[in-house]
Design a protein around this motif. Structure first.
Motif, short mmCIF file in Angstrom:
data_model
loop_
_atom_site.label_atom_id
_atom_site.label_comp_id
_atom_site.label_asym_id
_atom_site.label_seq_id
_atom_site.Cartn_x
_atom_site.Cartn_y
_atom_site.Cartn_z
N TRP A 11 0.74 -1.26 -0.05
CA TRP A 11 0.06 -0.09 0.06
C TRP A 11 0.92 1.39 0.05
O TRP A 11 2.06 1.38 0.63
CB TRP A 11 -0.86 -0.11 1.08
CG TRP A 11 -1.81 1.15 1.45
CD1 TRP A 11 -2.99 1.51 0.57
CD2 TRP A 11 -1.43 2.26 2.19
NE1 TRP A 11 -3.36 2.70 0.74
CE2 TRP A 11 -2.64 3.42 1.89
CE3 TRP A 11 -0.44 2.67 2.87
CZ2 TRP A 11 -2.52 4.48 2.47
CZ3 TRP A 11 -0.78 3.92 3.62
CH2 TRP A 11 -1.66 4.77 3.13
N ASN A 12 0.28 2.18 -0.80
CA ASN A 12 1.19 3.71 -0.74
C ASN A 12 0.03 4.64 -0.49
O ASN A 12 -1.04 4.66 -1.09
CB ASN A 12 1.79 3.69 -2.25
CG ASN A 12 2.69 4.75 -2.37
OD1 ASN A 12 2.73 5.66 -1.51
ND2 ASN A 12 3.82 4.31 -2.94
N PRO A 13 0.59 6.01 0.11
CA PRO A 13 -0.46 6.69 0.57
C PRO A 13 -0.78 7.54 -0.68
O PRO A 13 -1.68 8.09 -0.51
CB PRO A 13 0.19 7.47 1.37
CG PRO A 13 1.84 7.05 1.45
CD PRO A 13 1.76 5.75 0.85
N ASP A 14 0.04 7.43 -1.89
CA ASP A 14 -0.17 8.18 -2.93
C ASP A 14 -1.58 7.69 -3.51
O ASP A 14 -2.08 8.24 -4.40
CB ASP A 14 0.68 8.35 -3.96
CG ASP A 14 1.01 7.02 -4.40
OD1 ASP A 14 0.37 6.11 -4.36
OD2 ASP A 14 2.18 6.85 -5.24
N GLY A 15 -2.14 6.54 -3.28
CA GLY A 15 -3.23 6.00 -3.64
C GLY A 15 -3.30 5.24 -5.18
O GLY A 15 -4.28 4.79 -5.46
#
Length: 87
Positions: free
Chosen positions: A30-34
């Motif tokens: 998962w990456n916070p940039d979506g």
């Protein structure tokens, strides 16, 4: 026959009965940039209610005793304190 769309990371990838969760691999990817990432479709596991029904309504304490002495397999996954067994 309809084909399933790939799971792009927004949906949980593990389901134990009605309880949804994410695998460690999914959490790590998962990456916070979506930005979406492709991963396998949601894996389904039997919850404790289903396992007890398969064992002719075995009481919970007897099931855990059987698991403890090795007579029945341990859960392979946990989601929010809910154990899950392979279907």
């Amino acid at each position: 026959m309809a084909t399933q769309q790939p799971n792009l990371g927004a949906d949980p990838d593990i389901r134990v009965g009605d309880h949804l969760g994410w695998s460690l691999a999914c959490i790590q990817a998962w990456n916070p940039d979506g930005k979406p990432f492709v991963r396998p479709h949601t894996a389904l596991f039997a919850d404790i209610v289903t396992v007890k029904q398969r064992l002719h309504s075995m009481p919970t304490n007897v099931l855990w005793a059987c698991i403890g002495d090795g007579a029945y397999p341990r859960p392979v996954v946990w989601v929010d304190d809910w154990p899950g067994w392979l279907l």
